[in-house]
Design a protein around this motif. Structure first.
Motif, PDB file in Angstrom:
ATOM      1  N   PHE A 167      18.065 -13.154   6.208  1.00 23.41           N
ATOM      2  CA  PHE A 167      19.438 -12.848   5.359  1.00 23.41           C
ATOM      3  C   PHE A 167      20.577 -13.019   6.485  1.00 23.41           C
ATOM      4  O   PHE A 167      21.683 -13.605   6.203  1.00 23.41           O
ATOM      5  N   MET A 168      20.458 -12.595   7.845  1.00 22.49           N
ATOM      6  CA  MET A 168      21.588 -12.776   8.687  1.00 22.49           C
ATOM      7  C   MET A 168      21.824 -14.099   8.949  1.00 22.49           C
ATOM      8  O   MET A 168      22.892 -14.463   9.445  1.00 22.49           O
ATOM      9  N   SER A 169      20.897 -14.862   8.839  1.00 24.33           N
ATOM     10  CA  SER A 169      21.055 -16.349   9.119  1.00 24.33           C
ATOM     11  C   SER A 169      21.774 -17.105   7.896  1.00 24.33           C
ATOM     12  O   SER A 169      22.305 -18.236   8.025  1.00 24.33           O
ATOM     13  N   ILE A 170      21.903 -16.415   6.713  1.00 27.17           N
ATOM     14  CA  ILE A 170      22.700 -16.895   5.582  1.00 27.17           C
ATOM     15  C   ILE A 170      24.257 -16.900   6.062  1.00 27.17           C
ATOM     16  O   ILE A 170      24.415 -15.766   6.222  1.00 27.17           O
ATOM     17  N   PRO A 171      24.843 -17.716   5.755  1.00 23.43           N
ATOM     18  CA  PRO A 171      26.367 -17.642   6.224  1.00 23.43           C
ATOM     19  C   PRO A 171      26.913 -16.789   5.319  1.00 23.43           C
ATOM     20  O   PRO A 171      26.627 -16.476   4.021  1.00 23.43           O
ATOM     21  N   ASP A 172      27.886 -15.948   6.059  1.00 24.45           N
ATOM     22  CA  ASP A 172      28.802 -15.006   5.096  1.00 24.45           C
ATOM     23  C   ASP A 172      29.674 -15.495   3.843  1.00 24.45           C
ATOM     24  O   ASP A 172      29.572 -14.943   2.812  1.00 24.45           O
ATOM     25  N   GLU A 173      30.007 -16.802   4.090  1.00 21.77           N
ATOM     26  CA  GLU A 173      30.741 -17.440   3.181  1.00 21.77           C
ATOM     27  C   GLU A 173      30.053 -17.505   1.665  1.00 21.77           C
ATOM     28  O   GLU A 173      30.649 -17.455   0.707  1.00 21.77           O
ATOM     29  N   LEU A 174      28.800 -17.721   1.846  1.00 18.22           N
ATOM     30  CA  LEU A 174      27.950 -17.969   0.508  1.00 18.22           C
ATOM     31  C   LEU A 174      28.231 -16.647  -0.166  1.00 18.22           C
ATOM     32  O   LEU A 174      28.549 -16.651  -1.266  1.00 18.22           O
ATOM     33  N   CYS A 175      28.145 -15.271   0.511  1.00 19.00           N
ATOM     34  CA  CYS A 175      28.352 -14.092  -0.265  1.00 19.00           C
ATOM     35  C   CYS A 175      29.772 -13.856  -0.800  1.00 19.00           C
ATOM     36  O   CYS A 175      30.072 -13.586  -1.837  1.00 19.00           O
ATOM     37  N   GLU A 176      30.566 -14.426   0.168  1.00 18.10           N
ATOM     38  CA  GLU A 176      32.112 -14.527  -0.208  1.00 18.10           C
ATOM     39  C   GLU A 176      32.322 -15.255  -1.570  1.00 18.10           C
ATOM     40  O   GLU A 176      33.156 -15.017  -2.539  1.00 18.10           O
ATOM     41  N   ALA A 177      31.558 -16.422  -1.513  1.00 18.64           N
ATOM     42  CA  ALA A 177      31.818 -17.427  -2.520  1.00 18.64           C
ATOM     43  C   ALA A 177      31.462 -16.769  -3.695  1.00 18.64           C
ATOM     44  O   ALA A 177      32.023 -17.029  -4.794  1.00 18.64           O
ATOM     45  N   ALA A 178      30.312 -15.920  -3.610  1.00 16.96           N
ATOM     46  CA  ALA A 178      29.588 -15.493  -4.816  1.00 16.96           C
ATOM     47  C   ALA A 178      30.604 -14.288  -5.229  1.00 16.96           C
ATOM     48  O   ALA A 178      30.616 -14.240  -6.496  1.00 16.96           O
ATOM     49  N   ARG A 179      31.108 -13.782  -4.585  1.00 14.43           N
ATOM     50  CA  ARG A 179      31.947 -12.435  -4.816  1.00 14.43           C
ATOM     51  C   ARG A 179      33.199 -13.129  -5.696  1.00 14.43           C
ATOM     52  O   ARG A 179      33.740 -12.496  -6.673  1.00 14.43           O
ATOM     53  N   ILE A 180      33.717 -14.218  -5.145  1.00 13.15           N
ATOM     54  CA  ILE A 180      34.927 -15.064  -5.869  1.00 13.15           C
ATOM     55  C   ILE A 180      34.375 -15.386  -6.971  1.00 13.15           C
ATOM     56  O   ILE A 180      35.393 -15.439  -8.073  1.00 13.15           O
ATOM     57  N   ASP A 181      33.519 -16.042  -7.129  1.00 14.62           N
ATOM     58  CA  ASP A 181      33.006 -16.735  -8.284  1.00 14.62           C
ATOM     59  C   ASP A 181      32.505 -15.554  -9.524  1.00 14.62           C
ATOM     60  O   ASP A 181      32.264 -15.623 -10.504  1.00 14.62           O
ATOM     61  N   GLY A 182      32.244 -14.112  -8.903  1.00 13.16           N
ATOM     62  CA  GLY A 182      32.378 -13.255  -9.711  1.00 13.16           C
ATOM     63  C   GLY A 182      30.833 -12.619 -10.026  1.00 13.16           C
ATOM     64  O   GLY A 182      30.514 -11.816 -10.930  1.00 13.16           O
ATOM     65  N   ALA A 183      30.249 -12.852  -9.008  1.00 13.62           N
ATOM     66  CA  ALA A 183      28.819 -12.261  -8.987  1.00 13.62           C
ATOM     67  C   ALA A 183      28.770 -11.167  -8.142  1.00 13.62           C
ATOM     68  O   ALA A 183      29.365 -10.861  -7.048  1.00 13.62           O
ATOM     69  N   GLY A 184      28.112  -9.954  -8.884  1.00 16.05           N
ATOM     70  CA  GLY A 184      28.031  -8.610  -8.258  1.00 16.05           C
ATOM     71  C   GLY A 184      26.727  -8.688  -7.334  1.00 16.05           C
ATOM     72  O   GLY A 184      26.158  -9.486  -7.352  1.00 16.05           O
ATOM     73  N   PRO A 185      26.694  -7.794  -6.637  1.00 15.39           N
ATOM     74  CA  PRO A 185      25.392  -7.620  -5.888  1.00 15.39           C
ATOM     75  C   PRO A 185      24.018  -7.826  -6.464  1.00 15.39           C
ATOM     76  O   PRO A 185      23.250  -8.226  -5.843  1.00 15.39           O
ATOM     77  N   LEU A 186      23.856  -7.276  -7.614  1.00 16.58           N
ATOM     78  CA  LEU A 186      22.533  -7.734  -8.162  1.00 16.58           C
ATOM     79  C   LEU A 186      22.611  -8.981  -8.425  1.00 16.58           C
ATOM     80  O   LEU A 186      21.248 -10.046  -8.216  1.00 16.58           O
ATOM     81  N   ARG A 187      23.435  -9.891  -9.123  1.00 17.87           N
ATOM     82  CA  ARG A 187      23.424 -11.012  -9.516  1.00 17.87           C
ATOM     83  C   ARG A 187      23.329 -11.919  -8.054  1.00 17.87           C
ATOM     84  O   ARG A 187      22.660 -12.740  -8.276  1.00 17.87           O
ATOM     85  N   PHE A 188      24.120 -11.519  -7.230  1.00 13.31           N
ATOM     86  CA  PHE A 188      23.857 -12.398  -5.979  1.00 13.31           C
ATOM     87  C   PHE A 188      22.621 -12.437  -5.403  1.00 13.31           C
ATOM     88  O   PHE A 188      22.133 -13.356  -4.977  1.00 13.31           O
ATOM     89  N   PHE A 189      21.934 -11.301  -5.574  1.00 17.05           N
ATOM     90  CA  PHE A 189      20.658 -11.087  -5.324  1.00 17.05           C
ATOM     91  C   PHE A 189      19.692 -12.182  -5.893  1.00 17.05           C
ATOM     92  O   PHE A 189      18.884 -12.853  -5.206  1.00 17.05           O
ATOM     93  N   PHE A 190      19.868 -11.728  -7.170  1.00 13.30           N
ATOM     94  CA  PHE A 190      18.671 -12.730  -8.111  1.00 13.30           C
ATOM     95  C   PHE A 190      19.296 -14.286  -7.965  1.00 13.30           C
ATOM     96  O   PHE A 190      18.171 -15.132  -8.073  1.00 13.30           O
ATOM     97  N   ASP A 191      20.353 -14.691  -8.154  1.00 15.73           N
ATOM     98  CA  ASP A 191      20.980 -16.079  -8.218  1.00 15.73           C
ATOM     99  C   ASP A 191      20.955 -16.655  -6.837  1.00 15.73           C
ATOM    100  O   ASP A 191      20.687 -18.018  -7.040  1.00 15.73           O
TER     101      ASP A 191
END
Lengths: 281, 347
Positions: A167-191
């Protein structure tokens, strides 16, 4: 130069072949023994060539009437092993991927402490904590049950650590992009996280399956009823002290017990290697 | 479409102030470039507008809404990241559609919007590909497509072109400009590349150490820098600075003393070989050439003013200069910028 290269190729093959012989000889010997009659085995005149009782012996082992250990057929033992292994494998994967997700992506008080504690358990092998674990399991009425066989083995520092590193090797921007796209923590986890972890999960699945299948000490402690035994436990119980051990069948069961892990490795090899070497980013 | 308003915006980590009291009004449809050296807080500022960083103090308005405490998804923004941040396991289509899907846009509408965006960005043939099958420029376009389909009030760009090679960068710069002309969405673009800033911006905001040094059109920043920092940052090579004492020897300007600094752009300095009389609009400075660098269409001349260690850079279009040669620099008074020596502000 060419001579030299030939020599080194030959040498490396030679070393590899020796290694293969050392590793496979006992397995071959078990295969040979399992194809002979008990008399031949006991007579001490076993050869390195297979005998003629192969089919007979395996028919006997697989027959539903045959008691591998007292009153229990091999099918029951295999089923027990399978259920326990599956529980351990899936339990470990689910718990460790979720805890790694929490540790990497959420800020909470004592986050570092939590990780340190998980990491600490890496240093304590099951043998060290087996007495308190047994006590807890017994007070939870886990003796002689599938829960007892699997639950205490489910928490896994190694797997948590592996997922954390991934997980630490996944770029932070991916999580941020998901937040901007409107994905919550669970969504981000599963998607996102789960599909990206596919190869890691596959690699872990292989390792954990073998780990779960080969459990010996813990099942030995937690089960007293023969009907809850795993195939590995049964194998040792087949060896009697009074000289009546059916060695030809023991070897057969040993080979059968080896098959599921081999099958998992062979079927998942591609994924396994991919999960260990490549990060699909 | 919306205005963006930053009111007394501050950000600190522990005791470290990253953003120090920024006040800013960005007009509807404007293309703003935030420029500054690394570590000046420009990315932090953008991330605060995006909602990815908490605001320590102050308020952010997008349109009429105070978004200071809202989640990123509720701010009606879209962001393009430096490393694209595409979902590696999704196809281009799914990457673009993902945000719409989460906002529960009907499927037919998603399809239509993705198609329009793909058309605009020339991604139509790539929709079924995965990001790792795309080139850098194509990935950047997908990232842009993902932002466009959302039809946000504000586009945020975080150094979107810095991972591309020089040629592609020029091309994408052009495309970004084009897209902005088409959709006219308010855009905030962070970069450390002044060429990008000069070419894209309606207005540039130059940040230094968490404070705004100057806000203005690209030409304003170039022609009348508000401080020595701006002069030294905008322009390549940067502006030359001559301390008042040294300048006083050669420049006949009243009140030029040690409390002032004179600035002159390298491309505004002329070279003359001969000793000659000066008229009242110009002055000559004796100059030792230390090194010349030819970059094809022009030559950069490095050296120092005679009898001082003030180093200057001169940009010339001719190549006929020999190393260690003594020459004269001709400076027109109208090209000089004067700054306060203590705080660097323009006089």
């Amino acid at each position: 130069m060419e001579e030299n290269q030939k020599f080194s190729t030959a040498l490396s093959h030679f070393i590899l072949i020796i290694g293969i012989i050392i590793i496979t000889f006992p397995i071959y010997y078990a295969l040979v023994t399992s194809s002979q009659s008990l008399q031949t085995v006991l007579s001490g005149k076993t050869t390195l060539l297979p005998g003629g009782n192969f089919l007979e012996n395996y028919k006997e082992i697989f027959s539903t009437n045959k008691n591998i250990i007292q009153g229990i057929s091999i099918w029951r033992l295999l089923l027990n092993s399978l259920i326990v292994t599956i529980c351990i494998t899936f339990g470990k994967t689910i718990i460790s991927i979720m805890s790694a997700y929490a540790i990497v992506y959420f800020k909470f008080p004592f986050q570092k402490t939590a990780f340190a504690l998980i990491f600490l358990t890496l240093m304590l092998p099951i043998e060290v904590r087996i007495v308190p674990t047994f006590q807890m399991a017994s007070s939870l009425n886990f003796l002689d049950s599938y829960q007892g066989l699997s639950v205490p083995l489910i928490a896994s520092a190694t797997a948590t650590f592996l997922f954390r590193q991934f997980f630490m090797s996944i770029p932070d921007e991916l999580c941020e992009a998901a937040r901007i796209d409107g994905a919550g923590p669970l969504r981000f986890f599963f998607d996102t996280i789960l599909p990206l972890s596919k190869t890691s999960i596959a690699a872990l699945f292989v390792i954990l399956f073998i780990y779960g299948w080969n459990q010996y000490l813990w099942p030995l402690l937690i089960t007293t009823k023969q009907s809850m035994g795993t195939i590995i436990i049964a194998l040792t119980q087949m060896i009697a002290n009074d000289g009546t051990t059916p060695w030809h069948l023991v070897m057969g069961v040993a080979l059968i017990a080896m098959l599921p892990p081999i099958l998992v490795v062979v079927l998942m090899q591609k994924w396994f290697v991919k999960g260990l070497i490549d990060s699909e980013k | 479409m919306a205005k963006v308003l930053l009111k007394n915006l501050k950000k600190s980590y522990q005791n470290n102030q990253i953003i120090k009291n920024i006040n800013l009004e960005i007009n509807d449809g404007e293309f703003i470039v935030v420029l500054g050296p690394s570590g000046c807080g420009k990315s932090t500022m953008l991330r605060m507008i995006a909602g990815l960083e908490k605001v320590t103090e102050g308020e952010i308005y997008i349109g009429q809404t105070n978004v200071t405490k809202l989640e990123p998804k509720d701010r009606s923004i879209a962001m393009v990241f430096q490393n694209y941040a595409l979902y590696p396991h999704m196809t281009v289509y799914k990457n673009i559609a993902y945000g719409l899907k989460l906002h529960k846009v009907p499927k037919a509408e998603i399809e239509k919007k993705v198609e329009i965006a793909a058309e605009m960005l020339q991604l139509k043939d790539l929709l079924q590909r995965k990001p790792n099958q795309l080139s850098g420029g194509q990935r950047q376009r997908v990232a842009m497509g993902r932002a466009i389909v959302r039809e946000p009030n504000v586009f945020l760009f975080d150094e979107p072109l810095s991972n591309l090679d020089a040629k592609l960068r020029t091309q994408m710069r052009f495309e970004i400009k084009n897209i902005h002309r088409n959709v006219k969405t308010t855009s905030i673009y962070v970069t450390h590349d002044q060429i990008e800033a000069m070419t894209l911006a309606d207005r540039i905001i130059l940040l230094n150490k968490g404070e705004i040094e100057q806000i203005g059109t690209p030409n304003e920043l170039y022609e009348s820098p508000a401080s020595t920092f701006v002069g030294g940052f905008i322009g390549n090579p940067p502006m030359n600075f001559i301390s008042g004492e040294i300048a006083n020897k050669y420049l006949q300007i009243d009140s030029l003393n040690s409390s002032k600094i004179a600035g002159i752009r390298p491309e505004r300095i002329q070279i003359t070989d001969k000793e000659r009389e000066t008229n009242k609009n110009e002055c000559l400075i004796p100059f030792n050439i230390k090194m010349c660098e030819s970059i094809g269409h022009e030559t950069l001349i490095y050296g120092n003013i005679e009898n001082s260690n003030t180093e200057l850079i001169v940009k010339e279009s001719s190549h006929s200069f020999v190393k260690n040669k003594k020459i004269n620099l001709q400076i027109l008074y109208k090209d000089l910028h004067l700054f306060n020596a203590t705080n660097g502000k323009r006089l």
